[in-house]
Write a protein that holds these residues in place. Structure first.
Motif, PDB file in Angstrom:
ATOM      1  N   UNK A   1       0.938  -1.135  -0.041  1.00 24.02           N
ATOM      2  CA  UNK A   1      -0.088   0.072  -0.022  1.00 24.02           C
ATOM      3  C   UNK A   1       0.955   1.172  -0.114  1.00 24.02           C
ATOM      4  N   UNK A   2       2.066   1.329   0.719  1.00 17.94           N
ATOM      5  CA  UNK A   2       2.943   2.387   0.814  1.00 17.94           C
ATOM      6  C   UNK A   2       4.099   2.483   0.000  1.00 17.94           C
ATOM      7  N   UNK A   3       4.654   1.462  -0.831  1.00 19.19           N
ATOM      8  CA  UNK A   3       5.727   1.512  -1.337  1.00 19.19           C
ATOM      9  C   UNK A   3       7.008   1.297  -0.711  1.00 19.19           C
TER      10      UNK A   3
ATOM     11  N   UNK B   1      11.797   8.465   4.542  1.00 20.15           N
ATOM     12  CA  UNK B   1      11.167   8.551   3.056  1.00 20.15           C
ATOM     13  C   UNK B   1      11.777   9.708   2.121  1.00 20.15           C
ATOM     14  N   UNK B   2      11.600   9.590   0.634  1.00 16.45           N
ATOM     15  CA  UNK B   2      12.310  10.457  -0.195  1.00 16.45           C
ATOM     16  C   UNK B   2      11.304  11.663   0.079  1.00 16.45           C
ATOM     17  N   UNK B   3      11.895  12.880   0.559  1.00 14.24           N
ATOM     18  CA  UNK B   3      11.204  14.138   0.687  1.00 14.24           C
ATOM     19  C   UNK B   3      11.558  15.181  -0.265  1.00 14.24           C
ATOM     20  N   UNK B   4      12.202  14.676  -1.469  1.00 10.14           N
ATOM     21  CA  UNK B   4      12.444  15.457  -2.715  1.00 10.14           C
ATOM     22  C   UNK B   4      10.880  15.831  -3.137  1.00 10.14           C
ATOM     23  N   UNK B   5      10.770  17.066  -3.649  1.00  2.73           N
ATOM     24  CA  UNK B   5       9.553  17.771  -4.235  1.00  2.73           C
ATOM     25  C   UNK B   5       8.902  16.741  -5.212  1.00  2.73           C
TER      26      UNK B   5
END
Ligand SMILES: [Zn+2]
Lengths: 102, 205
Positions: free
Chosen positions: A8-10, B144-148
């Protein structure tokens, strides 16, 4: 850091998940009909393969859903993740480091 | 905050970071690498659960004035706040103030279908991190990847930062809202203030 791909979240870091043991262990249809040996086998006995192994995982810090993963217990490569209502996908073992014979 | 003359127990409410108000303000970094941290205390929050593709979710959406998001990361702004996706059948409705949520209308919308409508305002607090360095501060301890391109404004995910489980919400450019459980808020605030410190110093080449 190992990553698992939540259905669901990757992809997320392993630290967001908890491991839940072997997947696809069917609960006996009529537990009362089992003798102690059969009940103990259901409760406590699990496979221990060297290679692909279907496991239960829960995305504790994310969507809090349980899902299944096929993980190679030798290389620690996660070969597939899928929802609990999906069948186990057929996946081959990941390539092993040279000289590894198991 | 409520007016001091407001009647009732609501006037006595304090956010879990009330004791750090001064410290958070003092941690503000100005200049080209600015970043500021503040608590947005006592926001009304409502936990919603319902089958995402069923009639109950549609009726809840009618009360909210916006469809409930159906994918991880999505949010939906409605009349009573923003619904953040927490799971395939679970949302957190976060209001912009402490006004009571329309619990009766939401409960009526859920009806007899499986699900829940629960006021969870006391469960979490909101920390708002704002400024051009806000993403840099978070990236020190948020995986988590926070890049826009991966996490543009309007998205929210349930994850961890500084090893604290939280909901991370990106409501607007350069602005991140962190929603930890109340008992983790003090630790997270100190972690963030520590992470902000370097941006007040000259950049090392
Ligand atoms: Zn997940």
């Amino acid at each position: 850091m190992l990553q698992l791909t939540c259905p669901w979240c990757g992809p997320r870091d392993e630290t967001e998940f908890h491991h839940g043991g072997q997947a696809h262990v069917a609960r006996p249809a009529d537990p009362a009909a089992l003798d102690d040996r059969e009940w103990a086998a259901y409760l406590f006995f699990r496979d221990n393969p060297a290679g692909p192994f279907a496991e239960r995982w829960v995305h504790s810090l994310g969507c809090r859903r349980w899902f299944h993963a096929v993980r190679d217990t030798v290389t620690y490569a996660v070969l597939a993740t899928y929802r609990p209502d999906e069948p186990r996908p057929g996946v081959a073992a990941a390539a092993r480091p040279e000289g590894e014979s198991r | 905050m409520a007016e001091p003359t407001a009647p009732g127990p609501a006037a006595l409410r304090r956010g879990p970071l009330d004791h750090l108000t001064g410290a958070l303000r003092a941690a503000t970094v100005t200049g080209p690498r600015a970043v500021a941290l503040a608590e947005l205390p006592c926001r009304t929050m409502t936990a919603l659960r319902a089958a995402p593709d069923g009639p109950a979710a549609a009726r809840l959406a009618e009360v909210l004035g916006a469809p409930l998001p159906t994918r991880c990361g999505d949010t939906a702004r409605g009349e009573h706040g923003t619904a953040l996706w927490l799971g395939p059948d679970e949302w957190l409705l976060v209001a912009e103030d402490g006004a009571p949520a329309p619990l009766d209308a939401l409960s009526a919308a859920l009806g007899g279908d499986p699900g829940q409508v629960v006021d969870v305002s006391a469960q979490r607090t909101v920390l708002e991190l704002h400024g051009p360095s806000a993403r840099g501060v978070l990236e020190k301890g948020c995986a988590p990847d926070l890049h826009p391109r991966a996490f543009p404004p309007g998205r929210a995910v349930s994850t961890a930062a500084g090893q604290v489980p939280l909901v991370l919400w990106h409501p607007a450019a350069d602005t991140y809202r962190l929603l930890p459980r109340a008992s983790f808020a003090d630790h997270l605030a100190h972690w963030l203030m520590d992470a902000m410190g370097e941006y007040g110093l000259p950049e090392v080449d």
